[in-house]
Design a protein around this motif. Structure first.
Motif, PDB file in Angstrom:
ATOM      1  N   LYS A  61     -18.510 -45.668  39.678  1.00 19.12           N
ATOM      2  CA  LYS A  61     -17.632 -44.655  39.603  1.00 19.12           C
ATOM      3  C   LYS A  61     -17.493 -43.672  40.555  1.00 19.12           C
ATOM      4  CE  LYS A  61     -17.490 -45.373  34.522  1.00 19.12           C
ATOM      5  NZ  LYS A  61     -17.879 -44.702  33.306  1.00 19.12           N
ATOM      6  N   ASN A  62     -18.468 -43.287  41.269  1.00 17.59           N
ATOM      7  CA  ASN A  62     -18.556 -41.984  42.063  1.00 17.59           C
ATOM      8  C   ASN A  62     -17.658 -42.355  43.135  1.00 17.59           C
ATOM      9  OD1 ASN A  62     -20.553 -43.733  42.793  1.00 17.59           O
ATOM     10  ND2 ASN A  62     -21.615 -42.344  44.207  1.00 17.59           N
ATOM     11  N   ALA A  65     -13.734 -42.381  42.280  1.00 18.19           N
ATOM     12  CA  ALA A  65     -13.346 -41.352  41.986  1.00 18.19           C
ATOM     13  C   ALA A  65     -13.012 -40.777  43.498  1.00 18.19           C
ATOM     14  CB  ALA A  65     -14.073 -40.408  41.307  1.00 18.19           C
ATOM     15  N   SER A  71     -12.046 -36.537  40.071  1.00 16.99           N
ATOM     16  CA  SER A  71     -13.278 -36.338  39.650  1.00 16.99           C
ATOM     17  C   SER A  71     -13.705 -37.598  38.710  1.00 16.99           C
ATOM     18  CB  SER A  71     -13.634 -34.905  38.785  1.00 16.99           C
ATOM     19  OG  SER A  71     -12.710 -35.096  37.584  1.00 16.99           O
ATOM     20  N   ILE A  72     -14.986 -37.669  38.354  1.00 14.88           N
ATOM     21  CA  ILE A  72     -15.366 -38.903  37.654  1.00 14.88           C
ATOM     22  C   ILE A  72     -14.912 -38.506  36.205  1.00 14.88           C
ATOM     23  CG2 ILE A  72     -17.256 -39.895  36.327  1.00 14.88           C
ATOM     24  CD1 ILE A  72     -18.769 -39.506  39.008  1.00 14.88           C
ATOM     25  N   LEU A  75     -11.287 -39.808  36.171  1.00 19.04           N
ATOM     26  CA  LEU A  75     -11.063 -41.123  35.856  1.00 19.04           C
ATOM     27  C   LEU A  75     -11.059 -41.551  34.345  1.00 19.04           C
ATOM     28  CD1 LEU A  75     -13.557 -42.737  38.485  1.00 19.04           C
ATOM     29  CD2 LEU A  75     -10.948 -42.842  38.570  1.00 19.04           C
ATOM     30  N   THR A  81     -12.479 -46.984  32.831  1.00 22.39           N
ATOM     31  CA  THR A  81     -13.935 -46.832  32.582  1.00 22.39           C
ATOM     32  C   THR A  81     -14.732 -47.908  33.106  1.00 22.39           C
ATOM     33  OG1 THR A  81     -13.342 -48.267  30.887  1.00 22.39           O
ATOM     34  CG2 THR A  81     -13.245 -46.145  30.156  1.00 22.39           C
TER      35      THR A  81
END
Length: 126
Positions: A61-62, A65, A71-72, A75, A81
């Motif tokens: 995710k990081n 993003a 930003s996370i 998202l 997700t």
């Protein structure tokens, strides 16, 4: 891979340091502790699976993003997700859904405010 000791780390920690999505790594990587020396070797001379993961994903995710410029939390608000592949990220950047445009703008405003506050604190510190 090695046995756990003071100089080793869990696979999740190693995956984070390598910027890869742990569930996409080989089973051997996921099942064993990684020593600092093994991590350094993976960073210095990445095997094909690591090179492919970094290039094509799925990405954690990081990184998703960062590649999307949000930003996370942005998202999550946009309904993302799961980890995304490079192809899926490129498709989002090409399509520019409304949520992505709004989250990118919001994220840029947050970054601008952080820079302003940092400059203000630096000014007061003088």
């Amino acid at each position: 891979m090695s046995r756990p000791n003071a100089q080793s780390m869990k696979p999740a920690t190693a995956a984070k340091k390598l910027d890869v999505y742990l569930p996409a790594t080989p089973a051997e990587f996921q099942a064993n502790a990684i020593t600092r020396d093994e991590l350094a070797a993976l960073q210095a001379d990445p095997p094909q699976w690591l090179t492919d993961l970094r290039k094509n994903g799925p990405h954690p995710k990081n990184l998703v993003a960062a590649k999307l410029g949000v930003s996370i939390a942005g998202l999550a608000r946009g309904g993302v997700t799961d980890a995304l592949t490079t192809e899926q990220i490129d498709a989002l950047l090409a399509d520019k859904p409304d949520w992505l445009v709004a989250e990118r703008e919001s994220y840029q405003n947050v970054l601008a405010e952080q820079r302003r506050v940092k400059a203000l604190h630096a000014e007061k510190a003088r």
